[in-house]
Motif scaffolding. Structure first.
Motif, PDB file in Angstrom:
ATOM      1  N   VAL A   7      56.332  29.284  52.806  1.00 17.26           N
ATOM      2  CA  VAL A   7      55.145  29.979  52.300  1.00 17.26           C
ATOM      3  C   VAL A   7      55.291  30.300  50.818  1.00 17.26           C
ATOM      4  N   CYS A   8      56.455  30.773  50.415  1.00 17.60           N
ATOM      5  CA  CYS A   8      56.659  31.162  49.024  1.00 17.60           C
ATOM      6  C   CYS A   8      56.802  29.965  48.092  1.00 17.60           C
ATOM      7  N   GLY A   9      57.087  28.798  48.628  1.00 20.19           N
ATOM      8  CA  GLY A   9      57.211  27.598  47.807  1.00 20.19           C
ATOM      9  C   GLY A   9      55.950  27.293  47.029  1.00 20.19           C
ATOM     10  N   SER A  10      54.781  27.563  47.613  1.00 22.36           N
ATOM     11  CA  SER A  10      53.517  27.304  46.920  1.00 22.36           C
ATOM     12  C   SER A  10      53.262  28.313  45.800  1.00 22.36           C
ATOM     13  N   LEU A  11      54.028  29.400  45.771  1.00 25.13           N
ATOM     14  CA  LEU A  11      53.865  30.418  44.739  1.00 25.13           C
ATOM     15  C   LEU A  11      54.809  30.211  43.564  1.00 25.13           C
ATOM     16  N   TYR A  12      55.670  29.207  43.638  1.00 24.80           N
ATOM     17  CA  TYR A  12      56.644  28.951  42.585  1.00 24.80           C
ATOM     18  C   TYR A  12      55.927  28.750  41.252  1.00 24.80           C
ATOM     19  N   ALA A  13      56.413  29.404  40.218  1.00 20.61           N
ATOM     20  CA  ALA A  13      55.882  29.327  38.850  1.00 20.61           C
ATOM     21  C   ALA A  13      54.519  29.984  38.705  1.00 20.61           C
ATOM     22  N   SER A  14      54.127  30.810  39.665  1.00 20.00           N
ATOM     23  CA  SER A  14      52.881  31.565  39.532  1.00 20.00           C
ATOM     24  C   SER A  14      53.052  32.651  38.480  1.00 20.00           C
ATOM     25  N   ILE A  15      51.951  33.075  37.929  1.00 26.06           N
ATOM     26  CA  ILE A  15      51.938  34.140  36.930  1.00 26.06           C
ATOM     27  C   ILE A  15      51.719  35.468  37.655  1.00 26.06           C
ATOM     28  N   ILE A  16      52.592  36.424  37.406  1.00 29.33           N
ATOM     29  CA  ILE A  16      52.437  37.750  38.010  1.00 29.33           C
ATOM     30  C   ILE A  16      51.465  38.540  37.139  1.00 29.33           C
ATOM     31  N   LYS A  17      50.294  38.848  37.683  1.00 28.08           N
ATOM     32  CA  LYS A  17      49.280  39.601  36.947  1.00 28.08           C
ATOM     33  C   LYS A  17      49.467  41.103  37.120  1.00 28.08           C
ATOM     34  N   ASP A  31      50.180  40.646  42.626  1.00 23.02           N
ATOM     35  CA  ASP A  31      48.946  39.879  42.468  1.00 23.02           C
ATOM     36  C   ASP A  31      49.289  38.720  41.546  1.00 23.02           C
ATOM     37  N   LEU A  32      49.103  37.502  42.036  1.00 21.70           N
ATOM     38  CA  LEU A  32      49.559  36.291  41.358  1.00 21.70           C
ATOM     39  C   LEU A  32      48.407  35.346  41.066  1.00 21.70           C
ATOM     40  N   ILE A  33      48.627  34.482  40.087  1.00 16.18           N
ATOM     41  CA  ILE A  33      47.715  33.376  39.812  1.00 16.18           C
ATOM     42  C   ILE A  33      48.552  32.115  39.676  1.00 16.18           C
ATOM     43  N   SER A  34      48.188  31.092  40.433  1.00 19.35           N
ATOM     44  CA  SER A  34      48.838  29.790  40.272  1.00 19.35           C
ATOM     45  C   SER A  34      47.845  28.845  39.603  1.00 19.35           C
ATOM     46  N   ILE A  35      48.362  27.974  38.762  1.00 23.62           N
ATOM     47  CA  ILE A  35      47.521  27.026  38.036  1.00 23.62           C
ATOM     48  C   ILE A  35      47.986  25.622  38.391  1.00 23.62           C
ATOM     49  N   GLU A  40      42.700  27.549  38.750  1.00 23.89           N
ATOM     50  CA  GLU A  40      43.409  28.798  38.990  1.00 23.89           C
ATOM     51  C   GLU A  40      43.118  29.299  40.397  1.00 23.89           C
ATOM     52  N   THR A  41      44.170  29.719  41.091  1.00 28.05           N
ATOM     53  CA  THR A  41      44.036  30.272  42.437  1.00 28.05           C
ATOM     54  C   THR A  41      44.743  31.610  42.475  1.00 28.05           C
ATOM     55  N   GLU A  42      44.049  32.634  42.970  1.00 31.52           N
ATOM     56  CA  GLU A  42      44.636  33.961  43.077  1.00 31.52           C
ATOM     57  C   GLU A  42      45.341  34.107  44.421  1.00 31.52           C
ATOM     58  N   HIS A  43      46.501  34.762  44.389  1.00 27.52           N
ATOM     59  CA  HIS A  43      47.290  35.011  45.596  1.00 27.52           C
ATOM     60  C   HIS A  43      47.749  36.464  45.596  1.00 27.52           C
ATOM     61  N   THR A  44      48.016  36.981  46.764  1.00 30.89           N
ATOM     62  CA  THR A  44      48.634  38.292  46.915  1.00 30.89           C
ATOM     63  C   THR A  44      49.864  38.125  47.794  1.00 30.89           C
ATOM     64  N   LEU A  45      50.990  38.613  47.303  1.00 27.92           N
ATOM     65  CA  LEU A  45      52.232  38.592  48.065  1.00 27.92           C
ATOM     66  C   LEU A  45      52.629  40.040  48.303  1.00 27.92           C
TER      67      LEU A  45
END
Length: 65
Positions: A7-17, A31-35, A40-45
């Motif tokens: 699950v966390c693999g898709s968040l690699y190199a995301s920007i922590i907002k 609160d993250l953003i992956s590009i 841009e896709t927003e994520h919450t971990l």
């Protein structure tokens, strides 16, 4: 544990907002953003009921050579 890594693999190199660490309720929220290809896709971990916390941050003034 492999599910967490998957699950966390898709968040690699995301920007922590935004980061919210709530010691009283044992939750950590990012609160993250992956590009990907300019999309841009927003994520919450959210991590709940943790036992300990170690935060390591790279020095902004450090230069890698």
């Amino acid at each position: 544990m492999s599910d967490v890594v998957k699950v966390c693999g898709s968040l690699y190199a995301s920007i922590i907002k935004k980061t919210n660490i709530d010691f009283f309720n044992n939750t950590i929220r990012f609160d993250l953003i992956s590009i990907d290809n300019e999309n841009e896709t927003e994520h919450t971990l959210e991590i709940q009921n943790y036992d300990s916390l170690l935060w390591i941050e790279k020095d902004k003034m450090a230069h890698s050579e």
